[in-house]
Write a protein that holds these residues in place. Structure first.
Motif, PDB file in Angstrom:
ATOM      1  N   ARG A 273       0.881  -1.334   0.126  1.00  0.00           N
ATOM      2  CA  ARG A 273      -0.045   0.017  -0.008  1.00  0.00           C
ATOM      3  C   ARG A 273       1.087   1.332  -0.002  1.00  0.00           C
ATOM      4  O   ARG A 273       1.789   1.279   0.720  1.00  0.00           O
ATOM      5  CB  ARG A 273      -0.925   0.014   1.209  1.00  0.00           C
ATOM      6  CG  ARG A 273      -1.904  -1.069   1.357  1.00  0.00           C
ATOM      7  CD  ARG A 273      -2.783  -1.101   2.237  1.00  0.00           C
ATOM      8  NE  ARG A 273      -3.866  -1.847   2.392  1.00  0.00           N
ATOM      9  CZ  ARG A 273      -4.665  -2.187   3.293  1.00  0.00           C
ATOM     10  NH1 ARG A 273      -4.771  -1.447   4.608  1.00  0.00           N
ATOM     11  NH2 ARG A 273      -5.871  -3.057   3.105  1.00  0.00           N
ATOM     12  N   PRO A 274       0.659   2.467  -0.698  1.00  0.00           N
ATOM     13  CA  PRO A 274       1.325   3.492  -0.754  1.00  0.00           C
ATOM     14  C   PRO A 274       1.214   4.119   0.415  1.00  0.00           C
ATOM     15  O   PRO A 274       0.127   4.330   0.840  1.00  0.00           O
ATOM     16  CB  PRO A 274       0.736   4.251  -2.012  1.00  0.00           C
ATOM     17  CG  PRO A 274      -0.848   3.764  -2.133  1.00  0.00           C
ATOM     18  CD  PRO A 274      -0.719   2.262  -1.692  1.00  0.00           C
ATOM     19  N   THR A 275       2.194   4.951   0.985  1.00  0.00           N
ATOM     20  CA  THR A 275       2.262   5.694   2.046  1.00  0.00           C
ATOM     21  C   THR A 275       1.652   7.095   1.684  1.00  0.00           C
ATOM     22  O   THR A 275       1.191   7.912   2.295  1.00  0.00           O
ATOM     23  CB  THR A 275       3.534   5.867   2.851  1.00  0.00           C
ATOM     24  OG1 THR A 275       4.601   6.075   1.770  1.00  0.00           O
ATOM     25  CG2 THR A 275       3.967   4.527   3.276  1.00  0.00           C
TER      26      THR A 275
ATOM     27  N   ASP B  67      -5.024  13.526  -5.053  1.00  0.00           N
ATOM     28  CA  ASP B  67      -5.895  13.722  -3.945  1.00  0.00           C
ATOM     29  C   ASP B  67      -7.180  13.814  -4.526  1.00  0.00           C
ATOM     30  O   ASP B  67      -7.527  15.014  -5.010  1.00  0.00           O
ATOM     31  CB  ASP B  67      -5.409  14.768  -3.284  1.00  0.00           C
ATOM     32  CG  ASP B  67      -6.212  15.214  -1.861  1.00  0.00           C
ATOM     33  OD1 ASP B  67      -6.838  14.152  -1.509  1.00  0.00           O
ATOM     34  OD2 ASP B  67      -6.168  16.142  -1.203  1.00  0.00           O
ATOM     35  N   ASN B  68      -8.048  12.952  -4.498  1.00  0.00           N
ATOM     36  CA  ASN B  68      -9.454  12.931  -5.123  1.00  0.00           C
ATOM     37  C   ASN B  68     -10.470  12.212  -4.327  1.00  0.00           C
ATOM     38  O   ASN B  68      -9.818  11.558  -3.298  1.00  0.00           O
ATOM     39  CB  ASN B  68      -9.626  12.754  -6.435  1.00  0.00           C
ATOM     40  CG  ASN B  68      -8.779  11.261  -7.014  1.00  0.00           C
ATOM     41  OD1 ASN B  68      -9.022  10.421  -6.385  1.00  0.00           O
ATOM     42  ND2 ASN B  68      -8.119  11.238  -8.094  1.00  0.00           N
ATOM     43  N   PHE B  69     -11.538  12.011  -4.755  1.00  0.00           N
ATOM     44  CA  PHE B  69     -12.544  11.074  -4.078  1.00  0.00           C
ATOM     45  C   PHE B  69     -12.246   9.595  -3.792  1.00  0.00           C
ATOM     46  O   PHE B  69     -12.389   9.126  -2.987  1.00  0.00           O
ATOM     47  CB  PHE B  69     -13.842  11.226  -4.585  1.00  0.00           C
ATOM     48  CG  PHE B  69     -14.998  10.300  -4.161  1.00  0.00           C
ATOM     49  CD1 PHE B  69     -15.532  10.310  -3.082  1.00  0.00           C
ATOM     50  CD2 PHE B  69     -15.268   9.119  -5.016  1.00  0.00           C
ATOM     51  CE1 PHE B  69     -16.527   9.429  -2.554  1.00  0.00           C
ATOM     52  CE2 PHE B  69     -16.283   8.276  -4.610  1.00  0.00           C
ATOM     53  CZ  PHE B  69     -16.656   8.308  -3.241  1.00  0.00           C
ATOM     54  N   LEU B  70     -11.553   9.246  -4.958  1.00  0.00           N
ATOM     55  CA  LEU B  70     -11.266   7.785  -5.132  1.00  0.00           C
ATOM     56  C   LEU B  70     -10.036   7.329  -4.098  1.00  0.00           C
ATOM     57  O   LEU B  70      -9.929   6.549  -3.538  1.00  0.00           O
ATOM     58  CB  LEU B  70     -10.900   7.378  -6.561  1.00  0.00           C
ATOM     59  CG  LEU B  70     -12.163   7.150  -7.320  1.00  0.00           C
ATOM     60  CD1 LEU B  70     -11.635   7.016  -8.822  1.00  0.00           C
ATOM     61  CD2 LEU B  70     -13.065   6.138  -7.038  1.00  0.00           C
ATOM     62  N   THR B  71      -9.008   8.475  -4.004  1.00  0.00           N
ATOM     63  CA  THR B  71      -7.872   8.251  -3.023  1.00  0.00           C
ATOM     64  C   THR B  71      -8.394   8.458  -1.565  1.00  0.00           C
ATOM     65  O   THR B  71      -7.958   7.537  -0.677  1.00  0.00           O
ATOM     66  CB  THR B  71      -6.741   9.135  -3.195  1.00  0.00           C
ATOM     67  OG1 THR B  71      -7.377  10.609  -3.401  1.00  0.00           O
ATOM     68  CG2 THR B  71      -6.048   8.920  -4.610  1.00  0.00           C
ATOM     69  N   ASP B  72      -9.500   9.145  -1.358  1.00  0.00           N
ATOM     70  CA  ASP B  72     -10.009   9.026  -0.200  1.00  0.00           C
ATOM     71  C   ASP B  72     -10.785   7.866   0.150  1.00  0.00           C
ATOM     72  O   ASP B  72     -10.753   7.235   1.224  1.00  0.00           O
ATOM     73  CB  ASP B  72     -10.855  10.372   0.161  1.00  0.00           C
ATOM     74  CG  ASP B  72     -10.426  11.690   0.034  1.00  0.00           C
ATOM     75  OD1 ASP B  72      -9.180  11.739   0.462  1.00  0.00           O
ATOM     76  OD2 ASP B  72     -10.959  12.656  -0.209  1.00  0.00           O
ATOM     77  N   LEU B  73     -11.409   7.373  -1.000  1.00  0.00           N
ATOM     78  CA  LEU B  73     -12.087   6.119  -0.755  1.00  0.00           C
ATOM     79  C   LEU B  73     -10.928   5.010  -0.386  1.00  0.00           C
ATOM     80  O   LEU B  73     -11.289   4.176   0.261  1.00  0.00           O
ATOM     81  CB  LEU B  73     -12.978   5.959  -2.057  1.00  0.00           C
ATOM     82  CG  LEU B  73     -13.677   4.192  -2.067  1.00  0.00           C
ATOM     83  CD1 LEU B  73     -14.682   4.083  -0.889  1.00  0.00           C
ATOM     84  CD2 LEU B  73     -14.371   4.058  -3.376  1.00  0.00           C
ATOM     85  N   ALA B  74      -9.990   4.883  -1.110  1.00  0.00           N
ATOM     86  CA  ALA B  74      -8.708   4.296  -0.637  1.00  0.00           C
ATOM     87  C   ALA B  74      -8.259   4.152   0.671  1.00  0.00           C
ATOM     88  O   ALA B  74      -8.229   3.007   1.391  1.00  0.00           O
ATOM     89  CB  ALA B  74      -7.611   4.310  -1.814  1.00  0.00           C
TER      90      ALA B  74
ATOM     91  N   SER C 169      -8.186   1.709   6.085  1.00  0.00           N
ATOM     92  CA  SER C 169      -8.600   2.014   7.333  1.00  0.00           C
ATOM     93  C   SER C 169      -9.304   0.764   8.313  1.00  0.00           C
ATOM     94  O   SER C 169      -9.059   0.555   9.422  1.00  0.00           O
ATOM     95  CB  SER C 169      -9.300   3.163   7.527  1.00  0.00           C
ATOM     96  OG  SER C 169     -10.722   2.998   7.294  1.00  0.00           O
ATOM     97  N   PHE C 170     -10.036  -0.073   7.318  1.00  0.00           N
ATOM     98  CA  PHE C 170     -10.795  -1.139   8.027  1.00  0.00           C
ATOM     99  C   PHE C 170     -10.418  -2.440   7.707  1.00  0.00           C
ATOM    100  O   PHE C 170     -10.666  -3.545   8.425  1.00  0.00           O
ATOM    101  CB  PHE C 170     -12.384  -0.745   8.203  1.00  0.00           C
ATOM    102  CG  PHE C 170     -12.739  -0.962   6.769  1.00  0.00           C
ATOM    103  CD1 PHE C 170     -13.241  -2.099   6.394  1.00  0.00           C
ATOM    104  CD2 PHE C 170     -12.888   0.066   5.994  1.00  0.00           C
ATOM    105  CE1 PHE C 170     -13.688  -2.367   4.907  1.00  0.00           C
ATOM    106  CE2 PHE C 170     -13.749  -0.081   4.736  1.00  0.00           C
ATOM    107  CZ  PHE C 170     -14.171  -1.296   4.403  1.00  0.00           C
TER     108      PHE C 170
END
Length: 225
Positions: free
Chosen positions: A121-123, A128-135, A140-141
């Motif tokens: 996983r990338p650090t 920076d967009n909706f999909l990277t926020d989704l990633a 996180s879980f």
């Protein structure tokens, strides 16, 4: 014209679960067992027991958040497939759910006996967009443990297999499912949820489930006489 479900679930009560009309619903209990084992393997296996999964090809595949669309569509495809067959073809529902249970059981045995982890996983995300926020949310879980073999891939094999054997489905839908499944499998590497090793390891797992579910009809639809 709206199709009529083959079973009237409006009349279902838990007391009727063992009746032939509703007994196939007991197969959904496999999800309960899976989620219990998922929680245990995700939280109780110490990191020092984990085997790092990695191959050179993983380093050549860049993170691409647009593949999250396919990766997440997998969840919808499971619900759509099981839901449709639950309403309109009980045999196909049984086949798909048993296929899933087999892959779940074998994978969980492997995760416990030979725990795995991927560190891909990338650090820092390239955009920076909706999909990277989704990633970030998914990361996180969904821990990067218990990854080999990939259940994302194994389930996808089962979904494609059952739909391709389902005669009433149109060629267009079968083609769509096949393409979707291939892209879903590839997406697991591009969103860094799985190593290519995990994808490859899921193929014999899918083959095992295929043989156990369809037996001698491995190369032909089960309904073919």
């Amino acid at each position: 014209m709206i199709k009529t479900p083959v079973v009237d679930y409006r009349k279902f009560r838990l007391s009727k679960l063992n009746q032939p009309e509703y007994s196939h619903l007991k197969l959904l209990g496999g999800w309960i067992g899976y989620f219990i084992l998922y929680f245990l393997t995700e939280n109780l296996i110490p990191m020092e027991r984990m085997h790092v999964i990695h191959c050179r090809l993983d380093d050549l595949i860049p993170f691409n958040e647009y593949f999250l669309l396919a990766y997440c569509f997998w969840y919808a495809l499971i619900v759509i497939s099981l839901g449709y067959f639950l309403l309109y073809d009980i045999e196909s529902f049984r086949n798909l759910q048993i296929f899933i249970i087999i892959t779940q059981a074998v994978a969980m045995i492997i995760y416990i006996a030979w725990p795995s982890i991927q560190l891909l996983r990338p650090t820092v995300f390239p955009r920076d967009n909706f999909l990277t926020d989704l990633a970030k949310f998914i990361y996180s879980f969904d821990t990067p443990t218990g990854v080999c073999p990939s259940l994302h891939v194994a389930y996808s094999i089962g979904i494609a297999s059952v739909w391709l054997k389902y005669r009433p489905a149109s060629r267009t839908w079968k083609a769509f499912v096949t393409v979707a499944v291939v892209i879903i499998c590839i997406s697991t590497a591009f969103v860094k949820q799985h190593s290519c090793v995990d994808i490859a390891a899921a193929l014999p797992l899918g083959l095992l489930a295929e043989l156990l579910v369809f037996g001698r009809s491995y190369w032909l639809p089960k309904f073919h006489k």
